[in-house]
Design a protein around this motif. Structure first.
Motif, mmCIF file in Angstrom:
data_model
loop_
_atom_site.group_PDB
_atom_site.id
_atom_site.type_symbol
_atom_site.label_atom_id
_atom_site.label_comp_id
_atom_site.label_asym_id
_atom_site.label_seq_id
_atom_site.Cartn_x
_atom_site.Cartn_y
_atom_site.Cartn_z
ATOM 1 N N UNK A 126 25.608 -25.619 6.519
ATOM 2 C CA UNK A 126 25.418 -24.312 7.695
ATOM 3 C C UNK A 126 25.963 -24.950 8.020
ATOM 4 N N UNK A 127 26.254 -23.135 8.976
ATOM 5 C CA UNK A 127 27.647 -23.295 9.854
ATOM 6 C C UNK A 127 27.087 -22.186 10.929
ATOM 7 N N UNK A 128 27.400 -21.360 12.198
ATOM 8 C CA UNK A 128 27.000 -21.249 13.347
ATOM 9 C C UNK A 128 28.291 -19.983 13.451
ATOM 10 N N UNK A 129 28.920 -18.357 13.589
ATOM 11 C CA UNK A 129 29.480 -17.957 14.466
ATOM 12 C C UNK A 129 29.103 -16.873 14.717
ATOM 13 N N UNK B 7 17.357 -13.294 7.944
ATOM 14 C CA UNK B 7 16.768 -14.732 8.275
ATOM 15 C C UNK B 7 18.192 -16.142 8.506
ATOM 16 N N UNK B 8 19.141 -15.371 9.130
ATOM 17 C CA UNK B 8 21.269 -15.818 9.422
ATOM 18 C C UNK B 8 21.319 -15.313 10.682
ATOM 19 N N UNK C 248 28.204 -20.678 4.680
ATOM 20 C CA UNK C 248 28.886 -20.264 4.729
ATOM 21 C C UNK C 248 29.270 -19.340 4.253
ATOM 22 N N UNK C 249 29.539 -19.237 2.381
ATOM 23 C CA UNK C 249 29.790 -18.204 1.973
ATOM 24 C C UNK C 249 28.559 -16.502 1.762
ATOM 25 N N UNK C 250 27.201 -17.506 2.744
ATOM 26 C CA UNK C 250 26.328 -15.716 3.379
ATOM 27 C C UNK C 250 27.075 -15.226 4.338
ATOM 28 N N UNK C 251 28.065 -15.732 4.470
ATOM 29 C CA UNK C 251 27.928 -15.439 6.468
ATOM 30 C C UNK C 251 29.349 -14.367 5.480
#
Ligand code: NI
Length: 143
Positions: free
Chosen positions: A58-61, A87-88, A112-115
């Protein structure tokens, strides 16, 4: 580390092949670092963020988009993509830049890959003029 508080600096010797050393000096020149230490510091920090990114679940951005809302089907497509990734997306803000152009900022949290997939899907929509992903960090390993 608390802002304003200076961390103690440690010195250590580095053994490096001559070829690698000249590459390091090239990095120093290219980035206008004042010395090799500054280059090494920068390389270490970059690597911390990068590996944290790659390993993290999980990451944020944020994702920033600029698009022409008058382009046919654009709004429908954009909404469709965003619902697919509902969901993200934590929140979004829409600003009307001028008569035709809008800016949208999405705050995201997730893999990250989903972002990156979300950004690619939105950027491929006709009428989207700009799309950028800025990955922050969950700051787990950053001193
Ligand atoms: Ni608008």
């Amino acid at each position: 580390m608390k802002k304003g508080k200076k961390e103690k600096v440690a010195r250590f010797g580095v053994s490096l092949e001559e070829g690698l050393l000249s590459e390091l000096d090239r990095i120093v020149r290219l980035n206008k670092f004042s010395n090799r230490s500054q280059a090494i510091r920068n390389i270490v920090r970059e690597n911390i963020v990068k590996s944290e990114w790659m390993d993290s679940r999980e990451t944020a951005g944020t994702i920033t988009l600029v698009y022409d809302h008058t382009k046919r089907e654009l709004m429908t497509r954009l909404t469709h993509v965003q619902h697919h990734h509902h969901d993200m997306i934590i929140s979004s803000q829409h600003i009307h830049l001028d008569h035709d152009n809008c800016m949208e900022v999405l705050i995201i949290k997730g893999r990250p890959q989903e972002a990156q997939k979300l950004l690619a899907a939105m950027r491929s929509i006709k009428g989207v003029k700009y799309g950028a992903l800025s990955m922050a960090t969950m700051a787990g390993r950053l001193p």
